[in-house]
Design an enzyme around this catalytic site. Structure first.
Site, mmCIF file in Angstrom:
data_model
loop_
_atom_site.group_PDB
_atom_site.id
_atom_site.type_symbol
_atom_site.label_atom_id
_atom_site.label_comp_id
_atom_site.label_asym_id
_atom_site.label_seq_id
_atom_site.Cartn_x
_atom_site.Cartn_y
_atom_site.Cartn_z
ATOM 1 N N GLU A 164 -3.358 -2.456 -5.214
ATOM 2 C CA GLU A 164 -2.615 -3.169 -4.171
ATOM 3 C C GLU A 164 -2.143 -4.554 -4.613
ATOM 4 O O GLU A 164 -2.578 -5.585 -4.080
ATOM 5 C CB GLU A 164 -3.451 -3.266 -2.888
ATOM 6 C CG GLU A 164 -3.699 -1.906 -2.266
ATOM 7 C CD GLU A 164 -4.428 -1.959 -0.927
ATOM 8 O OE1 GLU A 164 -4.787 -3.050 -0.473
ATOM 9 O OE2 GLU A 164 -4.643 -0.879 -0.338
ATOM 10 N N GLU A 358 -5.882 5.870 -1.446
ATOM 11 C CA GLU A 358 -6.666 5.382 -0.299
ATOM 12 C C GLU A 358 -5.991 5.851 0.978
ATOM 13 O O GLU A 358 -4.762 5.790 1.093
ATOM 14 C CB GLU A 358 -6.718 3.847 -0.232
ATOM 15 C CG GLU A 358 -7.628 3.198 -1.219
ATOM 16 C CD GLU A 358 -7.705 1.679 -1.025
ATOM 17 O OE1 GLU A 358 -7.439 1.193 0.096
ATOM 18 O OE2 GLU A 358 -8.013 1.001 -2.011
HETATM 19 O O1 IFM Z 1 -10.904 -2.119 2.105
HETATM 20 C C1 IFM Z 1 -9.568 -2.153 1.743
HETATM 21 C C2 IFM Z 1 -9.407 -1.850 0.259
HETATM 22 O O2 IFM Z 1 -10.142 -2.729 -0.524
HETATM 23 C C3 IFM Z 1 -7.967 -1.972 -0.122
HETATM 24 N N1 IFM Z 1 -7.134 -1.163 0.721
HETATM 25 C C4 IFM Z 1 -7.303 -1.268 2.141
HETATM 26 C C5 IFM Z 1 -8.765 -1.116 2.505
HETATM 27 C C6 IFM Z 1 -8.949 -1.265 4.016
HETATM 28 O O3 IFM Z 1 -8.487 -2.497 4.443
#
Ligand code: IFM
Length: 457
Positions: A164, A358
């Site tokens: 990210e 994710e």
């Molecule tokens: O917990 C975070 C993760 O570290 C990065 N992506 C989003 C998740 C939820 O906010």
């Protein structure tokens, strides 16, 4: 009947600072998150990742739970300052040893390791040398990648460079909500971003050079898919246009194309250069070629998005969420279609195989009187999102796998332990783990390669 191919990878994800704890043990160096957590008011209720889920000490137990769930893959991240306490130079054998043991136990449990090199815990020692603002950060990161791959590359096949990029650049350097907590001007923020992109490219080269066997390399940006309001060609075209535009204003840094076009096309998008104008980063000769080092896959972290319809002359108009819309305990809109349109638009434009690295939700979970953790919302949410992903696959999008965020409840950055994202409940006072209902449900989804999603429909 399922459209998930037999080779589809079913996994779950977590990240070093969010679960490991052992922040000051076994020679680990400080990270910028260790430092931000010390700052009064920076983190909800003054929480820290000092102990987190104590995964550093409970890793065997946690891998046993992964085995119990039948996870086929686990996406974890490596703490840069645990391996290199100063960020460069002397390696910390105990730190590397932890990941060595983790990888061995995963393989023994039949769980494929998917390693992310950077999920935000940047070495504090290097921050003191300018952090990502220093152009040398690209070489520091590539060197760290080499060290890790030389140690683990005989067993880890799948690597991701950065997690990210939008978030650690924007929230860490513009808003100051995340570590390192800086509030820089846009020219500096974009310089940070450019160096991080360069670091990504150099790390891809380093991973390939250091890997003793065949490996697959990708990265994991987050995206906020734009969903066409209807299936009309006009709305679809408007959503696509919005998906790959760099808008004016605050949202510019969150655009997808500003970050993905350099990686896949070797250039910043024209509209982004116009929007950022004189704040655009200085680009040296050869930078864009390095940034665009070919990747084997792209990971996408997808949670929510926005709806769009075609306005006058086809221009996208964002449609507000409906009154009373479904949202998670984090107030994020529940939008399963993001796992259809996100992958579809990304695959159309960039043409690389993709993973959902994710996806998941924060929910109000607790241990019930019967000793179980009942989380029907998580089951329903995940089911809807996975059905949408399956439709994308059926429509020809090359999706190779899905990693649920998260394996277990953990430290949610500036929100501390307020939000619970796990399939596994963690009682932070006792460190007891309890499989939530969603975990056993996900186990059945995995075992049936997605057939379970259709049960009763
Ligand atoms: O917990 C975070 C993760 O570290 C990065 N992506 C989003 C998740 C939820 O906010």
């Amino acid at each position: 009947m399922t459209h998930f191919p037999p080779s589809f990878v079913w996994g779950a994800a977590a990240a070093s600072y969010q679960i490991e704890g052992a922040a000051y043990e076994d020679g680990k160096g400080l990270s910028i998150w260790d430092m931000l957590c010390r700052k009064p008011g920076a983190i909800w209720e003054g929480h820290t990742g000092d102990l987190a889920c104590d995964h550093y000490h409970r890793c065997a137990e946690d891998v046993a739970l992964m085995r119990q769930l039948g996870l086929q893959a686990y996406r974890f991240s490596i703490s840069w300052p645990r391996v290199l306490p100063e960020g460069t130079g002397k390696v910390n054998p105990s730190g590397l040893g932890f990941y060595d043991r983790l990888v061995d136990s995963l393989l023994e449990a039949g769980v494929a390791p998917y390693a992310t090199l950077f999920h935000w815990d940047f070495p504090y020692a290097l921050y003191c040398k300018g952090g990502w603002l220093n152009r040398d950060s690209a070489d520091w990161f590539a060197n760290y990648a080499r060290v890790v791959v030389e140690a683990l590359g005989d067993r880890v096949r799948d690597w991701m460079t950065l997690n990210e990029i939008q978030v650690f650049v924007g929230m860490g350097h513009l808003d100051g909500e995340h570590a390192p907590g800086d509030k820089l001007g846009m020219p500096e923020v974009l310089r940070v971003g450019h160096h991080a992109l360069l670091a990504h490219g150099k790390a891809v080269q380093a991973i390939r050079a250091a890997s003793p066997g065949p490996c697959r390399v990708g990265w994991a940006p987050t995206i906020f898919p734009l969903i066409p309001m209807t299936k009309s060609p006009e709305d679809v075209a408007a959503a696509r246009l919005a998906m790959f535009s760099v808008p004016e204003g605050d949202y510019a840094l969150w655009s997808s194309s500003w970050w993905l076009d350099p990686v896949f096309f070797g250039r910043y998008p024209e509209d982004g250069l116009r929007v950022f104008a004189s704040a655009a980063p200085p680009v040296e000769s050869g930078d864009m070629e390095t940034i665009a080092e070919p990747l084997d896959f792209c990971g996408f972290n997808i949670y929510q998005g926005r709806r769009v319809q075609a306005g006058p002359e086809g221009y996208p108009v964002v449609v507000p969420h409906a009154t009373g819309y479904a949202k998670t305990s984090y107030d994020w809109a529940v939008m399963p279609e993001t796992l259809y349109w996100g992958p579809r638009f990304m695959y159309e434009r960039y043409g690389v195989p993709l993973f959902i690295t994710e996806n998941g939700l924060a929910n109000a979970d607790w241990i019930s009187l019967d000793g179980a953790v009942h989380d029907p919302q998580r089951i329903d949410f995940t089911r809807r999102y996975l059905l949408a992903l399956e439709r994308a696959i059926a429509d020809g999008v090359d999706v190779r796998g899905y990693f649920h965020w998260s394996l277990m409840d953990n430290f949610e950055w500036a929100q501390g332990y307020r939000e619970r994202f796990g399939l596994i409940f963690v009682d932070y006072a006792t460190q007891q783990r309890v499989l939530k209902d969603s975990a056993t449900w996900y186990r059945d989804v995995i075992a049936s390669n997605g057939v379970k999603l259709h049960e009763g429909l």
